[in-house]
Design a protein around this motif. Structure first.
Motif, PDB file in Angstrom:
ATOM      1  N   SER A  98     -13.189   3.945   5.345  1.00 25.49           N
ATOM      2  CA  SER A  98     -14.539   3.474   5.705  1.00 25.49           C
ATOM      3  C   SER A  98     -14.521   2.792   7.073  1.00 25.49           C
TER       4      SER A  98
ATOM      5  N   VAL B  45     -14.667   5.553   9.683  1.00 25.11           N
ATOM      6  CA  VAL B  45     -16.032   6.079   9.813  1.00 25.11           C
ATOM      7  C   VAL B  45     -16.892   5.112  10.611  1.00 25.11           C
TER       8      VAL B  45
ATOM      9  N   SER C 159     -18.513   5.859  14.217  1.00 28.67           N
ATOM     10  CA  SER C 159     -19.976   5.919  14.194  1.00 28.67           C
ATOM     11  C   SER C 159     -20.595   4.928  15.174  1.00 28.67           C
TER      12      SER C 159
ATOM     13  N   MET D  33     -21.781   7.230   5.048  1.00 26.90           N
ATOM     14  CA  MET D  33     -20.956   7.521   3.875  1.00 26.90           C
ATOM     15  C   MET D  33     -21.846   7.457   2.648  1.00 26.90           C
TER      16      MET D  33
ATOM     17  N   LEU E 295     -19.291  12.459   3.804  1.00 28.69           N
ATOM     18  CA  LEU E 295     -19.927  11.889   4.988  1.00 28.69           C
ATOM     19  C   LEU E 295     -21.235  12.616   5.234  1.00 28.69           C
TER      20      LEU E 295
ATOM     21  N   MET F  46      -9.295  11.715   8.026  1.00 29.92           N
ATOM     22  CA  MET F  46     -10.659  11.264   8.323  1.00 29.92           C
ATOM     23  C   MET F  46     -10.972  11.409   9.816  1.00 29.92           C
TER      24      MET F  46
ATOM     25  N   ILE G 100     -13.847  13.839  11.238  1.00 33.11           N
ATOM     26  CA  ILE G 100     -14.962  13.333  12.045  1.00 33.11           C
ATOM     27  C   ILE G 100     -15.025  14.096  13.374  1.00 33.11           C
TER      28      ILE G 100
END
Length: 171
Positions: free
Chosen positions: A30, A33, A37, A48, A57, A78, A82
């Motif tokens: 997390s 992310v 982001s 998420m 996601l 991850m 992404i």
């Protein structure tokens, strides 16, 4: 908050370090992310479905299932996933000094337009400080990883975990 490319290229090493996304091998997915982001335009933000279990996601209304492995390699699963989601609009670079041998890696996210401009007008700066994100490799262990839309070829997949001895056979 995004820093303009011309400003990034003029920063000294310490200030440039502050402009990067830093991911430790112990970071939660997390955090990966959220870190990425935060560097995106508002309409490109990644969400998420479940922050405690970020296997799905959301980006621009589409949902993506991330192939997490419940292993130490999931940080790069991850990160690569992404990068794959963003590839049409953004390029991801890893800070050369932090990659390989360090337990915390720095990342730079540029729009594709900025990345092209960096390659043309700031090539020395870019090559001195960054390299494109190596997809399909866990930067902490050097082992192959799967990511969104990619599975390593047979034989390169993650080796099975070693068999553990029962707790009473520790000696």
């Amino acid at each position: 908050m995004r820093t303009p490319l011309a400003t990034l290229a003029a920063l000294d090493e310490d200030d440039l370090s502050e402009a990067l996304i830093w991911i430790d091998w112990r970071s939660f997915e997390s955090e990966v992310v959220t870190g990425f982001s935060d560097e995106l335009a508002e309409d490109d933000a990644i969400g998420m479905l479940d922050e405690d279990e970020p296997r799905e996601l959301v980006h621009r209304g589409a949902t993506y299932a991330i192939p997490l492995t419940e292993s130490g390699r999931d940080r790069y699963v991850m990160i690569a996933s992404i990068a794959q989601i963003l590839k049409d609009r953004y390029s991801v670079f890893v800070h050369s000094d932090s990659y390989g041998g360090s337990d915390t890696h720095g990342f730079l996210v540029l729009t594709n337009t900025e990345a092209d401009l960096a390659r043309r007008q700031h090539a020395d700066w870019l090559s001195r400080n960054f390299e494109p994100l190596p997809m399909g490799i866990d930067g902490f262990s050097g082992k192959p990883i799967a990511y969104l839309g990619y599975t390593p070829p047979e034989g390169e997949a993650e080796e099975p975990a070693p068999r553990k001895k029962p707790f009473w056979k520790i000696w």
